[in-house]
Design a protein around this motif. Structure first.
Motif, PDB file in Angstrom:
ATOM      1  N   THR A   1       0.576  -1.187  -0.336  1.00  0.00           N
ATOM      2  CA  THR A   1      -0.098   0.083  -0.165  1.00  0.00           C
ATOM      3  C   THR A   1       0.450   0.918  -0.004  1.00  0.00           C
ATOM      4  O   THR A   1       0.614   2.008  -1.092  1.00  0.00           O
ATOM      5  CB  THR A   1      -1.066   0.429   1.300  1.00  0.00           C
ATOM      6  OG1 THR A   1      -2.106  -1.414   1.359  1.00  0.00           O
ATOM      7  CG2 THR A   1      -2.151   1.428   1.178  1.00  0.00           C
ATOM      8  N   LYS A   2       2.060   1.547   0.041  1.00  0.00           N
ATOM      9  CA  LYS A   2       2.688   2.851   1.100  1.00  0.00           C
ATOM     10  C   LYS A   2       3.325   2.409  -0.112  1.00  0.00           C
ATOM     11  O   LYS A   2       3.743   4.263  -0.974  1.00  0.00           O
ATOM     12  CB  LYS A   2       3.902   2.360   2.339  1.00  0.00           C
ATOM     13  CG  LYS A   2       3.477   2.136   3.294  1.00  0.00           C
ATOM     14  CD  LYS A   2       4.642   2.022   4.882  1.00  0.00           C
ATOM     15  CE  LYS A   2       3.692   1.835   5.938  1.00  0.00           C
ATOM     16  NZ  LYS A   2       4.793   2.078   6.730  1.00  0.00           N
ATOM     17  N   LEU A   3       3.669   1.714  -1.178  1.00  0.00           N
ATOM     18  CA  LEU A   3       4.727   1.773  -2.451  1.00  0.00           C
ATOM     19  C   LEU A   3       3.616   2.171  -3.461  1.00  0.00           C
ATOM     20  O   LEU A   3       3.586   2.984  -4.151  1.00  0.00           O
ATOM     21  CB  LEU A   3       4.626   0.173  -3.239  1.00  0.00           C
ATOM     22  CG  LEU A   3       6.203  -0.314  -2.332  1.00  0.00           C
ATOM     23  CD1 LEU A   3       6.788  -1.700  -2.396  1.00  0.00           C
ATOM     24  CD2 LEU A   3       7.120   1.128  -2.513  1.00  0.00           C
ATOM     25  N   LEU A   4       2.343   1.687  -3.692  1.00  0.00           N
ATOM     26  CA  LEU A   4       1.385   1.987  -4.467  1.00  0.00           C
ATOM     27  C   LEU A   4       1.012   3.681  -4.040  1.00  0.00           C
ATOM     28  O   LEU A   4       1.214   4.284  -5.275  1.00  0.00           O
ATOM     29  CB  LEU A   4       0.431   1.189  -4.138  1.00  0.00           C
ATOM     30  CG  LEU A   4      -1.036   1.525  -5.493  1.00  0.00           C
ATOM     31  CD1 LEU A   4      -0.545   1.152  -6.313  1.00  0.00           C
ATOM     32  CD2 LEU A   4      -1.824   0.471  -4.246  1.00  0.00           C
TER      33      LEU A   4
ATOM     34  N   SER B   1       4.183  10.970 -14.550  1.00  0.00           N
ATOM     35  CA  SER B   1       3.584  10.541 -15.495  1.00  0.00           C
ATOM     36  C   SER B   1       5.646  10.620 -15.674  1.00  0.00           C
ATOM     37  O   SER B   1       6.245  11.199 -16.266  1.00  0.00           O
ATOM     38  CB  SER B   1       2.923  11.239 -15.907  1.00  0.00           C
ATOM     39  OG  SER B   1       2.700   9.839 -17.893  1.00  0.00           O
ATOM     40  N   GLY B   2       5.954   8.809 -16.150  1.00  0.00           N
ATOM     41  CA  GLY B   2       6.516   9.196 -16.386  1.00  0.00           C
ATOM     42  C   GLY B   2       8.478   8.665 -15.232  1.00  0.00           C
ATOM     43  O   GLY B   2       9.159   8.580 -15.761  1.00  0.00           O
ATOM     44  N   GLU B   3       7.851   8.925 -14.010  1.00  0.00           N
ATOM     45  CA  GLU B   3       8.245   8.648 -13.404  1.00  0.00           C
ATOM     46  C   GLU B   3       8.264   6.821 -11.950  1.00  0.00           C
ATOM     47  O   GLU B   3       7.185   6.400 -12.417  1.00  0.00           O
ATOM     48  CB  GLU B   3       8.544   9.477 -11.947  1.00  0.00           C
ATOM     49  CG  GLU B   3       9.578  10.950 -12.509  1.00  0.00           C
ATOM     50  CD  GLU B   3       9.047  11.848 -11.308  1.00  0.00           C
ATOM     51  OE1 GLU B   3       9.894  12.768 -11.867  1.00  0.00           O
ATOM     52  OE2 GLU B   3       8.371  11.593 -10.593  1.00  0.00           O
ATOM     53  N   ALA B   4       9.497   6.126 -12.357  1.00  0.00           N
ATOM     54  CA  ALA B   4       9.497   4.979 -11.664  1.00  0.00           C
ATOM     55  C   ALA B   4       9.442   4.764 -10.028  1.00  0.00           C
ATOM     56  O   ALA B   4      10.168   6.396  -9.379  1.00  0.00           O
ATOM     57  CB  ALA B   4      10.022   3.480 -12.093  1.00  0.00           C
ATOM     58  N   VAL B   5       9.313   4.183  -9.140  1.00  0.00           N
ATOM     59  CA  VAL B   5       9.797   3.708  -7.994  1.00  0.00           C
ATOM     60  C   VAL B   5      10.960   2.830  -7.439  1.00  0.00           C
ATOM     61  O   VAL B   5      10.762   1.934  -7.917  1.00  0.00           O
ATOM     62  CB  VAL B   5       8.061   3.757  -6.783  1.00  0.00           C
ATOM     63  CG1 VAL B   5       9.148   3.439  -5.458  1.00  0.00           C
ATOM     64  CG2 VAL B   5       7.668   5.188  -7.207  1.00  0.00           C
ATOM     65  N   GLU B   6      12.113   2.779  -7.177  1.00  0.00           N
ATOM     66  CA  GLU B   6      12.945   2.594  -6.702  1.00  0.00           C
ATOM     67  C   GLU B   6      13.337   2.045  -5.387  1.00  0.00           C
ATOM     68  O   GLU B   6      12.985   2.908  -4.390  1.00  0.00           O
ATOM     69  CB  GLU B   6      14.574   2.495  -6.526  1.00  0.00           C
ATOM     70  CG  GLU B   6      14.849   2.302  -9.244  1.00  0.00           C
ATOM     71  CD  GLU B   6      16.287   2.875  -8.742  1.00  0.00           C
ATOM     72  OE1 GLU B   6      17.028   2.438  -9.240  1.00  0.00           O
ATOM     73  OE2 GLU B   6      17.178   3.817  -7.447  1.00  0.00           O
ATOM     74  N   SER B   7      12.921   1.143  -5.210  1.00  0.00           N
ATOM     75  CA  SER B   7      12.652   0.142  -3.299  1.00  0.00           C
ATOM     76  C   SER B   7      13.119  -1.216  -3.505  1.00  0.00           C
ATOM     77  O   SER B   7      12.492  -2.316  -4.070  1.00  0.00           O
ATOM     78  CB  SER B   7      11.359   0.358  -2.777  1.00  0.00           C
ATOM     79  OG  SER B   7      11.560  -0.391  -1.526  1.00  0.00           O
ATOM     80  N   ALA B   8      13.935  -1.060  -2.167  1.00  0.00           N
ATOM     81  CA  ALA B   8      14.275  -2.919  -1.888  1.00  0.00           C
ATOM     82  C   ALA B   8      13.159  -3.397  -1.882  1.00  0.00           C
ATOM     83  O   ALA B   8      12.908  -4.884  -1.398  1.00  0.00           O
ATOM     84  CB  ALA B   8      15.256  -2.620  -1.004  1.00  0.00           C
ATOM     85  N   GLU B   9      12.045  -2.950  -0.848  1.00  0.00           N
ATOM     86  CA  GLU B   9      10.769  -3.790  -0.349  1.00  0.00           C
ATOM     87  C   GLU B   9      10.054  -3.896  -1.562  1.00  0.00           C
ATOM     88  O   GLU B   9       9.284  -5.313  -1.267  1.00  0.00           O
ATOM     89  CB  GLU B   9      10.083  -2.566  -0.080  1.00  0.00           C
ATOM     90  CG  GLU B   9      10.788  -1.447   1.027  1.00  0.00           C
ATOM     91  CD  GLU B   9       9.953  -2.444   2.374  1.00  0.00           C
ATOM     92  OE1 GLU B   9       9.755  -3.401   2.308  1.00  0.00           O
ATOM     93  OE2 GLU B   9      11.627  -2.063   3.217  1.00  0.00           O
ATOM     94  N   ILE B  10      10.265  -4.377  -2.589  1.00  0.00           N
ATOM     95  CA  ILE B  10      10.065  -5.088  -3.947  1.00  0.00           C
ATOM     96  C   ILE B  10      10.061  -6.268  -3.910  1.00  0.00           C
ATOM     97  O   ILE B  10       9.340  -7.622  -3.881  1.00  0.00           O
ATOM     98  CB  ILE B  10       9.843  -4.013  -5.243  1.00  0.00           C
ATOM     99  CG1 ILE B  10       9.750  -2.916  -5.332  1.00  0.00           C
ATOM    100  CG2 ILE B  10       9.442  -5.132  -6.226  1.00  0.00           C
ATOM    101  CD1 ILE B  10       9.903  -2.413  -6.314  1.00  0.00           C
ATOM    102  N   ASP B  11      11.298  -6.571  -3.641  1.00  0.00           N
ATOM    103  CA  ASP B  11      11.684  -8.358  -3.583  1.00  0.00           C
ATOM    104  C   ASP B  11      11.087  -8.945  -2.306  1.00  0.00           C
ATOM    105  O   ASP B  11      10.959 -10.132  -1.879  1.00  0.00           O
ATOM    106  CB  ASP B  11      13.724  -8.060  -3.511  1.00  0.00           C
ATOM    107  CG  ASP B  11      13.488  -8.335  -4.380  1.00  0.00           C
ATOM    108  OD1 ASP B  11      12.917  -7.813  -5.705  1.00  0.00           O
ATOM    109  OD2 ASP B  11      14.869  -7.886  -5.013  1.00  0.00           O
TER     110      ASP B  11
END
Length: 218
Positions: free
Chosen positions: A195-198, A206-216
Motif C-alpha cells: 500500500t505504501k509503495l502504491l 507520469s514517466g517516473e518510477a519508484v526504486e525500493s528494496a521492499e519490492i523483493d
C-alpha cells in the motif's frame, strides 16, 4: 451389561458428552475453514495467446467475491534496487477517440470467474519503459507483475504476484512464467508495505518510477 451401565451411568454420560463436543468442534472447524476459503480472494496473472511479447496479459478473479482492480505494477531490476511502475493504463490508446474508460485502462470491477485483458506483454513492457524501466527486452530480464485489488469485505487491499522471464532478442523474444500460478500476497505486513509503495507511485508524475528494496520482500 445393563447392570454395568446402570452402575456407571455418570461415566457413560461423561464419555457421551465429550464425544458429542469433539464431533461438534470438528464440524465447526470444517465449516469455518470452508467459510474462510470462500471469502479469500484469489487473483491470477496469466499469459495467453502465445509465448512471445504479443501474447496477452490476463488478470483473473477466481475468488468467490467480485473485486475492483486498482492497479497492475511491473517490477524489474534497477541500478541500485528493483524498480516499480504502474502498467494498468493503456497509454498507447490515448488518442482522444476512446470514450469508454474500459478502453484506456484496466481498472474496474471484475466479477467472479471473469478476467480483464490489460494488453499484450509488449504493451506492458513499453508502459514500464515509459515509466523509466529501461532495457527490459535485452538479454534475460525478470518481469514481476503485481496485481492490486479491493474487495467489499477486506479492510486492506488484496494482491498477488507472478514473475516472468523475458528471454531472447529481436523477433525471438519469449515470455516464460517462473511459476505455475500467481502467489497470493496475504500477510498483513506485506499488504501494508505494498500500500505504501502504491501510494508513492500515485504521487509520482507520469514517466517516473519508484526504486525500493521492499519490492523483493512482497
Amino acid at each position: 451389561m445393563f447392570d454395568w451401565l446402570t452402575e456407571n451411568i455418570e461415566v457413560v454420560q461423561l464419555i457421551a458428552s465429550v464425544t458429542t463436543t469433539v464431533v461438534w468442534i470438528v464440524y465447526l472447524n470444517i465449516f469455518l475453514q470452508g467459510f474462510i476459503q470462500q471469502r479469500r480472494s484469489s487473483l491470477l496473472v496469466n499469459r495467453g495467446g502465445g509465448e512471445d511479447l504479443d501474447s496477452r496479459c490476463l488478470v483473473s478473479n477466481m475468488g468467490a467475491q467480485p473485486i475492483y482492480l486498482l492497479d497492475v505494477l511491473a517490477a524489474t531490476e534497477g541500478k541500485t534496487a528493483p524498480t516499480l511502475a504502474s502498467v494498468v493504463d493503456r497509454k498507447e490508446l490515448r488518442d482522444g477517440q476512446n470514450e469508454r474508460p474500459s478502453e484506456v485502462t484496466g481498472q474496474g470491477p471484475i466479477n467472479c470467474g471473469n478476467y480483464v485483458d490489460i494488453g499484450s506483454f509488449r504493451d506492458v513492457v513499453e508502459r514500464a519503459e515509459f515509466h523509466g524501466l529501461k532495457e527490459v527486452e535485452n538479454d534475460s530480464k525478470r518481469l514481476k507483475l503485481i496485481v492490486v485489488a479491493a474487495t467489499n469485505q477486506a479492510k486492506h487491499i488484496v494482491a498477488a504476484s507472478r514473475e516472468f522471464d523475458i528471454e531472447g532478442d529481436g523477433d525471438a523474444v519469449a515470455v516464460r512464467p517462473r511459476s505455475v500460478e500467481a502467489r497470493q500476497i496475504r500477510a498483513r505486513r506485506k499488504r501494508k508495505r505494498l500500500t505504501k509503495l502504491l501510494e508513492e507511485i500515485q504521487r509520482k508524475r507520469s514517466g517516473e518510477a519508484v526504486e525500493s528494496a521492499e519490492i523483493d520482500r512482497l
